[in-house]
Design a protein around this motif. Sequence first.
Motif, PDB file in Angstrom:
ATOM      1  N   LEU A  61     -13.704 -22.829   0.457  1.00 11.61           N
ATOM      2  CA  LEU A  61     -14.538 -23.646   1.336  1.00 11.61           C
ATOM      3  C   LEU A  61     -14.655 -22.988   2.702  1.00 11.61           C
ATOM      4  CD1 LEU A  61     -13.350 -27.327   0.655  1.00 11.61           C
ATOM      5  CD2 LEU A  61     -15.310 -26.126  -0.334  1.00 11.61           C
ATOM      6  N   ILE A  62     -15.882 -22.854   3.187  1.00  6.21           N
ATOM      7  CA  ILE A  62     -16.153 -22.411   4.559  1.00  6.21           C
ATOM      8  C   ILE A  62     -16.537 -23.646   5.357  1.00  6.21           C
ATOM      9  CG2 ILE A  62     -17.618 -20.990   6.029  1.00  6.21           C
ATOM     10  CD1 ILE A  62     -18.013 -19.092   3.681  1.00  6.21           C
ATOM     11  N   THR A  63     -15.701 -24.024   6.323  1.00 10.95           N
ATOM     12  CA  THR A  63     -15.878 -25.274   7.055  1.00 10.95           C
ATOM     13  C   THR A  63     -15.422 -25.103   8.504  1.00 10.95           C
ATOM     14  OG1 THR A  63     -13.657 -26.065   6.525  1.00 10.95           O
ATOM     15  CG2 THR A  63     -15.418 -26.594   4.948  1.00 10.95           C
ATOM     16  N   VAL A  65     -12.892 -26.032  11.696  1.00 15.56           N
ATOM     17  CA  VAL A  65     -11.434 -26.140  11.731  1.00 15.56           C
ATOM     18  C   VAL A  65     -11.034 -27.607  11.578  1.00 15.56           C
ATOM     19  CG1 VAL A  65      -9.372 -25.801  13.149  1.00 15.56           C
ATOM     20  CG2 VAL A  65     -11.212 -24.110  13.198  1.00 15.56           C
ATOM     21  N   GLY A  66     -10.138 -27.864  10.615  1.00 13.64           N
ATOM     22  CA  GLY A  66      -9.582 -29.202  10.452  1.00 13.64           C
ATOM     23  C   GLY A  66     -10.413 -30.159   9.626  1.00 13.64           C
ATOM     24  N   MET A  67     -11.612 -29.784   9.233  1.00 18.29           N
ATOM     25  CA  MET A  67     -12.453 -30.686   8.449  1.00 18.29           C
ATOM     26  C   MET A  67     -13.064 -29.940   7.281  1.00 18.29           C
ATOM     27  SD  MET A  67     -14.395 -33.386  10.848  1.00 18.29           S
ATOM     28  CE  MET A  67     -13.503 -34.626  11.774  1.00 18.29           C
ATOM     29  N   PRO A  68     -12.615 -30.303   6.067  1.00 19.63           N
ATOM     30  CA  PRO A  68     -11.549 -31.259   5.775  1.00 19.63           C
ATOM     31  C   PRO A  68     -10.171 -30.649   6.030  1.00 19.63           C
ATOM     32  CG  PRO A  68     -12.309 -30.269   3.750  1.00 19.63           C
ATOM     33  CD  PRO A  68     -13.175 -29.702   4.847  1.00 19.63           C
ATOM     34  N   SER A  69      -9.162 -31.502   5.990  1.00 14.33           N
ATOM     35  CA  SER A  69      -7.798 -30.986   6.089  1.00 14.33           C
ATOM     36  C   SER A  69      -7.505 -30.127   4.868  1.00 14.33           C
ATOM     37  CB  SER A  69      -6.805 -32.146   6.187  1.00 14.33           C
ATOM     38  OG  SER A  69      -6.957 -33.021   5.077  1.00 14.33           O
ATOM     39  N   ASP A  70      -6.490 -29.296   4.970  1.00 15.98           N
ATOM     40  CA  ASP A  70      -6.188 -28.358   3.891  1.00 15.98           C
ATOM     41  C   ASP A  70      -6.007 -29.087   2.559  1.00 15.98           C
ATOM     42  OD1 ASP A  70      -6.344 -26.350   5.693  1.00 15.98           O
ATOM     43  OD2 ASP A  70      -4.187 -25.945   5.795  1.00 15.98           O
ATOM     44  N   ILE A  71      -6.634 -28.540   1.523  1.00 14.58           N
ATOM     45  CA  ILE A  71      -6.567 -29.112   0.177  1.00 14.58           C
ATOM     46  C   ILE A  71      -5.751 -28.165  -0.692  1.00 14.58           C
ATOM     47  CG2 ILE A  71      -7.913 -29.865  -1.823  1.00 14.58           C
ATOM     48  CD1 ILE A  71     -10.289 -30.255   0.123  1.00 14.58           C
ATOM     49  N   ARG A  78     -11.955 -21.012   7.886  1.00 20.74           N
ATOM     50  CA  ARG A  78     -12.322 -21.881   9.002  1.00 20.74           C
ATOM     51  C   ARG A  78     -13.186 -21.116  10.013  1.00 20.74           C
ATOM     52  NH1 ARG A  78     -11.025 -26.939   7.110  1.00 20.74           N
ATOM     53  NH2 ARG A  78      -8.844 -27.042   6.432  1.00 20.74           N
ATOM     54  N   VAL A  79     -14.228 -21.779  10.486  1.00 23.12           N
ATOM     55  CA  VAL A  79     -15.123 -21.193  11.495  1.00 23.12           C
ATOM     56  C   VAL A  79     -14.995 -22.031  12.768  1.00 23.12           C
ATOM     57  CG1 VAL A  79     -17.491 -20.539  12.049  1.00 23.12           C
ATOM     58  CG2 VAL A  79     -16.696 -20.446   9.666  1.00 23.12           C
ATOM     59  N   PRO A  80     -14.183 -21.573  13.736  1.00 22.99           N
ATOM     60  CA  PRO A  80     -13.905 -22.389  14.928  1.00 22.99           C
ATOM     61  C   PRO A  80     -15.150 -22.783  15.725  1.00 22.99           C
ATOM     62  CG  PRO A  80     -12.372 -20.536  14.773  1.00 22.99           C
ATOM     63  CD  PRO A  80     -13.433 -20.303  13.743  1.00 22.99           C
ATOM     64  N   LYS A  81     -16.140 -21.884  15.789  1.00 23.81           N
ATOM     65  CA  LYS A  81     -17.311 -22.175  16.611  1.00 23.81           C
ATOM     66  C   LYS A  81     -18.111 -23.378  16.114  1.00 23.81           C
ATOM     67  CE  LYS A  81     -18.065 -17.522  18.469  1.00 23.81           C
ATOM     68  NZ  LYS A  81     -19.021 -16.390  18.574  1.00 23.81           N
ATOM     69  N   LEU A  82     -17.952 -23.721  14.826  1.00 24.86           N
ATOM     70  CA  LEU A  82     -18.689 -24.867  14.290  1.00 24.86           C
ATOM     71  C   LEU A  82     -18.206 -26.177  14.887  1.00 24.86           C
ATOM     72  CD1 LEU A  82     -18.960 -23.964  10.489  1.00 24.86           C
ATOM     73  CD2 LEU A  82     -20.790 -23.937  12.184  1.00 24.86           C
ATOM     74  N   ASN A  83     -16.974 -26.198  15.387  1.00 26.41           N
ATOM     75  CA  ASN A  83     -16.421 -27.448  15.897  1.00 26.41           C
ATOM     76  C   ASN A  83     -17.172 -27.973  17.117  1.00 26.41           C
ATOM     77  OD1 ASN A  83     -14.267 -26.117  14.254  1.00 26.41           O
ATOM     78  ND2 ASN A  83     -13.161 -27.985  14.753  1.00 26.41           N
ATOM     79  N   GLY A 125     -13.558 -14.160   9.266  1.00 27.99           N
ATOM     80  CA  GLY A 125     -13.122 -14.480   7.905  1.00 27.99           C
ATOM     81  C   GLY A 125     -14.242 -14.359   6.895  1.00 27.99           C
ATOM     82  N   VAL A 126     -15.434 -14.804   7.261  1.00 27.33           N
ATOM     83  CA  VAL A 126     -16.587 -14.698   6.362  1.00 27.33           C
ATOM     84  C   VAL A 126     -16.969 -13.238   6.172  1.00 27.33           C
ATOM     85  CG1 VAL A 126     -19.020 -15.304   6.058  1.00 27.33           C
ATOM     86  CG2 VAL A 126     -17.423 -17.001   6.972  1.00 27.33           C
TER      87      VAL A 126
END
Length: 539
Positions: A61-63, A65-71, A78-83, A125-126
């Motif tokens: 999953l590319i999302t 940070v923190g959404m969703p929590s780790d599964i 995680r892509v911090p800039k999306l937050n 990461g991507v």
Amino acid sequence: MRLEFSWLAVALCVILQQDLCQDSVQAASILGIFSYHFSSHNLVVRPLARALVKRGHNVTLITPVGMPSDIEGVRHIRVPKLNQRVQEMIECDQMMDFFGSKWIAGWLAVTMLYNMSLDILSDEGVQRMLKDKSERFDLVMLEPSALEALYGIVEFYNATLMGFSGGNVNWSTEEVAGNFAPSINDPISSLGYSRGNSLLSKIYNWVHITEEKLLTHLIVRPSQLHIFKKFFGYSEQTFYYMRKRYSVILVNNHFSMGRVRSNVPNIIEVGGLHLTEPPEPCDAKLQRFMDDAEHGVIYFSMGQEILVQFLPEDMQQNLMKSLVQFKQRVVWKTELYSMPNKADNIYVIEQPPQRAVLAHPNTRLFITNGGLLSVMEAVYSGVPILGLPVFFDQFINLRNVNLRGMAEVLDANEMSLEMLTSTIRELLENPKYTLKARKMSQSFRDRPMSPLDTAVWWTEYALRNGDASHMRLKTEDVPLYYQWDWLILLAARFGIVFGSVIYLFYKVFQKTRAGPRPLQDREAAFQHLILLAPRWQAQ
């Protein structure tokens, strides 16, 4: 005899094994890209990701940070800039309200969407994932939104493209599904969208959606195409071809929610997906407060994204003054524990277990801003709604349940104390709202498969079949007026503008030609006077 039965048992096992193999799929590598930093979207994604991992699939999953929590079992990128983009989205919506112009708002939105695509594709990461030669994906799951630059990832891995919409379906989703019928057109933005049923309202909405299509074609899509070419180097033809590659599109919707749609076969309704997970229970104190509510409970919450402290002061005061007049107890979601004028019948809590509160048999009314999952949970529990919509899809969500008779909706900006109190009293004392809510709940729950089982089955259907063009409407099978309606309006608008400009130039030209005539007349009169002068002198 025993030998015959043995052979019969073996044959039966073989048949059953063949049937099971037909319904199963080999473990696949699945990539999901979900860019929005909204808790509601991620509540829908999480159960599907868990179920796919349980089925043996490798899920990435590319999302934000923190959404969703780790599964467990899922690889997270995680892509911090999306937050920070969700705040920009809210500000963009507020700017839309301020300017009142869809064209200005469209320019603001295109910047945000451009940045989101850029954030994802430029993330370290991507980029590591794309450069890893051993990486492969059989299926890529995208939100069928305006982030069309991400189609390049699908083409890069030669994967099956599947849509997953955590919000409402709009005309853009229908378009990539191959459905052009105007009867199912819903707007991307509800700003300025008419909620009437008159012919004039329908014409107005046709103009509204046509403007959105123009914005998408003229502004949003070219910017996404630019990123698509920049990162992947694919042609424009590939970009537009990818828009037709969707196999299956799962939508967080259900016809019982008040909006019957003309869906094509590849749009699968899985509304209520998040309800398949066990709800968080009430703590002992809240449970006792609700159990002892002799006259019932009113639950107030404006969702996860809106803080009560940012609501207008008069709105908070009106709510407080109104609710203390009723004998029902109130569960009030707020981050403010030291609320002024808080009455004894109000229980203040920052993070209530909403599903448990709505499912409690004493809950009589839900006051909400109308987020999709909140409305869905109220429908599931059969609780009437008082809607106070603020932005995004909340107006449409509440309008749908209002038309079905289980809700009333007020304008939060023009809500008087008297109007609020009388509406709450009507919802509590008139049994028709509860009866309608329970009927909707029954329709929502009555399905051949759970939403989660439906989502998993169709995901694996997409994996088994890959190209699902047999489920799409072909362009040549759609009447031309379904596809060219926006061209008619465009031609009419530009025709009016062009005609006005021509008329203006014509008037200016007429005035220019008419200007010298008085001067010529004055010169002729002067010459006539000169000729007459000798006669006057002779006399």
